[in-house]
Structures are given as structure tokens and as C-alpha cells.
Write a protein that holds these residues in place. Structure first.
Motif, mmCIF file in Angstrom:
data_model
loop_
_atom_site.group_PDB
_atom_site.id
_atom_site.type_symbol
_atom_site.label_atom_id
_atom_site.label_comp_id
_atom_site.label_asym_id
_atom_site.label_seq_id
_atom_site.Cartn_x
_atom_site.Cartn_y
_atom_site.Cartn_z
ATOM 1 N N THR A 31 -6.012 -4.313 1.361
ATOM 2 C CA THR A 31 -5.971 -4.628 -0.061
ATOM 3 C C THR A 31 -7.090 -3.918 -0.813
ATOM 4 N N ILE B 266 -5.795 -0.681 -1.684
ATOM 5 C CA ILE B 266 -4.775 -0.826 -2.717
ATOM 6 C C ILE B 266 -5.426 -0.952 -4.086
ATOM 7 N N HIS C 106 0.834 -1.209 0.000
ATOM 8 C CA HIS C 106 0.000 0.000 0.000
ATOM 9 C C HIS C 106 0.867 1.257 0.000
#
Length: 262
Positions: free
Chosen positions: A226, A229, A193
Motif C-alpha cells: 500500500t 500504491i 497496485h
């Protein structure tokens, strides 16, 4: 003896050229002067030719330095890609990407598909083109990048290591999802990230992956991070999905067929 002044003058010119690091001109000067004298070339044309040769040599050195700094493991070319075999790729779209306007726009590029479909070949070829346009480029696999950043947590060099991935105009993160060992620590998601967020809307990032976005959470060890991300990865990104056969499997079958016939 009557030619000595000219000889001395040429030696001083050569010395000055070397001091100024105009080594290409120093190398070709005698030949170009002889050529100019034979063809009655105007002085301005001769000077233009000499300077163009020096400028071209300088550009080639810069390109070679960019390629070396990029850490590309191999120099792939789009001209070597078999678009006739891999019909799951829109050649016109790839050629449009080859213009590298996405770098100027600071867009991301995501190339997804099964193993052997040509994702890395295309991405590496685009990165090489970036080097040849003297963009600052960097190649890494996802596992190597995470391993590098993870080591920065242990010796307090994370900020320094992050610069390696945040500074380039174009960063290629290859093989996202290939090395399943990297999913064992949820800190990998935080590190990934940091790279994606640090480059978001500032620099161009290319990613190749053989897994679906929904599987990234398992791969990186933290589905929550995630999500953030993926949100940044896909925003304004050019997404290519290659659905086609494996070139490596095709080559293997051809080799086996030749071996059988022999």
C-alpha cells in the motif's frame, strides 16, 4: 409526369445517402432544400448546413457510446451540485478541473472526505464531462474492481480483466474504503497496485475515498504494498479534501422537519 425525373433523382440521392450512412442528411434533406429555395441560400451554405448537422449527429452518437461504455451508474452534473451548502469545496477549483486539462496532463485526482459530502457526485460529473469530450472513460467502485480482478486469478483471465482498467483515458475508482469485506485477502493490495502502477504517468485516475491514506494498508490487507500504491497515487495528483456536512443527512433532516410540521 414532368416531375418524375426530379423525383427519381431524389430517390437516388436518398439511396446514396443511406448507403453512405449519412442518415441525418437523408432525414432533413427535403426540408433543407425547401428552406434553401425559399431563402435563396447559396449552395455552399446549404452544403455546410447539411454536413454540420451530420457531424453533430455523429458526435452525439459517439458521446452516447462513450457514456454507455463508461458504465456510469448515473449522470451527475456539476450544475446540480449545491456549492452554497457544501462550503468545504472550492468551487473555482472544481470548475478548473471541469476543463479536463488534468486528463491531457495524465494527472491523478483524489477526492477525500466523509460520507455524504459530495465526493462521488463531483467525480461522476467530471467523468461524464470526459465522456462528452469523447475521452474513453470507465467507472467502477473499488470493491467491484477488486472482485472482478480477483476472479481473474481463478480462471486465468487477470491480464484480460486488467485491460478494462488500464485502457481508459480516465478511470474513476469510487468508494475506496467503503467495503471493508475486501480487506480480508492481502492479494487485494497486489491487484490494486497493478491498476495504479499500470496507469501511473500514462493515464488519469480519479479516486474517491472516505479513509485516510494511512488506513489504506488495513483496507487492502498489505501495508507494505500500500505504501507503493499511495506513493504513485499522490505523485503529481490533485488532492481535494472536503470537510463539510453530509448532504444526505441535511436532506433527511429537512424531510423529517416537513413530516413533523405536517
Amino acid at each position: 409526369m414532368k416531375h418524375r425525373p426530379a423525383t427519381d433523382s431524389m430517390q437516388r440521392i436518398q439511396s446514396s445517402l443511406r448507403t453512405l450512412k449519412l442518415n441525418t442528411i437523408a432525414t432533413i434533406l427535403d426540408e433543407e432544400l425547401a428552406r434553401a429555395a425559399q431563402s435563396a441560400t447559396p449552395p455552399t451554405e446549404l452544403l455546410e448546413r447539411l454536413l454540420a448537422a451530420e457531424a453533430d449527429a455523429l458526435t452525439q452518437r459517439r458521446i452516447e457510446r462513450r457514456i454507455n461504455e463508461s458504465r456510469l451508474p448515473e449522470r451527475k452534473l456539476l450544475t446540480d451540485f449545491d456549492f452554497d451548502f457544501q462550503k468545504g469545496i472550492d468551487k473555482a477549483q472544481i470548475m478548473e478541473l471541469a476543463k479536463l486539462n488534468f486528463i491531457h496532463r495524465k494527472q491523478g485526482v483524489i477526492i477525500a472526505g466523509n460520507s455524504g459530502t459530495g465526493k462521488s457526485h463531483i467525480a461522476k460529473a467530471l467523468l461524464l464531462l470526459g465522456c462528452r469530450e469523447t475521452y474513453r472513460c470507465r467507472y467502477t467502485t473499488a470493491s467491484d474492481m477488486l472482485r472482478d480482478l480477483f476472479s481473474g486469478l481463478a480462471d486465468d483471465t487477470l491480464a484480460l480483466k486488467l485491460k478494462r482498467y488500464l485502457t481508459p483515458d480516465l478511470l474513476l475508482i469510487d468508494e475506496v474504503g467503503f467495503d471493508r469485506l475486501e480487506q480480508q485477502d492481502p492479494r487485494n493490495a497486489c491487484l490494486f497496485h497493478k491498476v495504479i502502477d499500470g496507469r501511473y504517468c500514462k493515464k488519469s485516475t480519479m479516486i474517491t475515498s472516505n479513509i485516510d491514506f494511512k488506513e489504506l494498508g488495513d483496507y487492502l490487507g498489505d501495508p507494505v504494498i500500500t505504501t507503493a500504491i499511495v506513493d504513485r497515487m499522490v505523485h503529481h495528483a490533485i488532492i481535494l479534501s472536503i470537510e463539510g456536512p453530509s448532504w444526505r443527512l441535511h436532506q433527511s433532516q429537512q424531510l423529517n422537519n416537513r413530516t413533523t410540521r405536517d
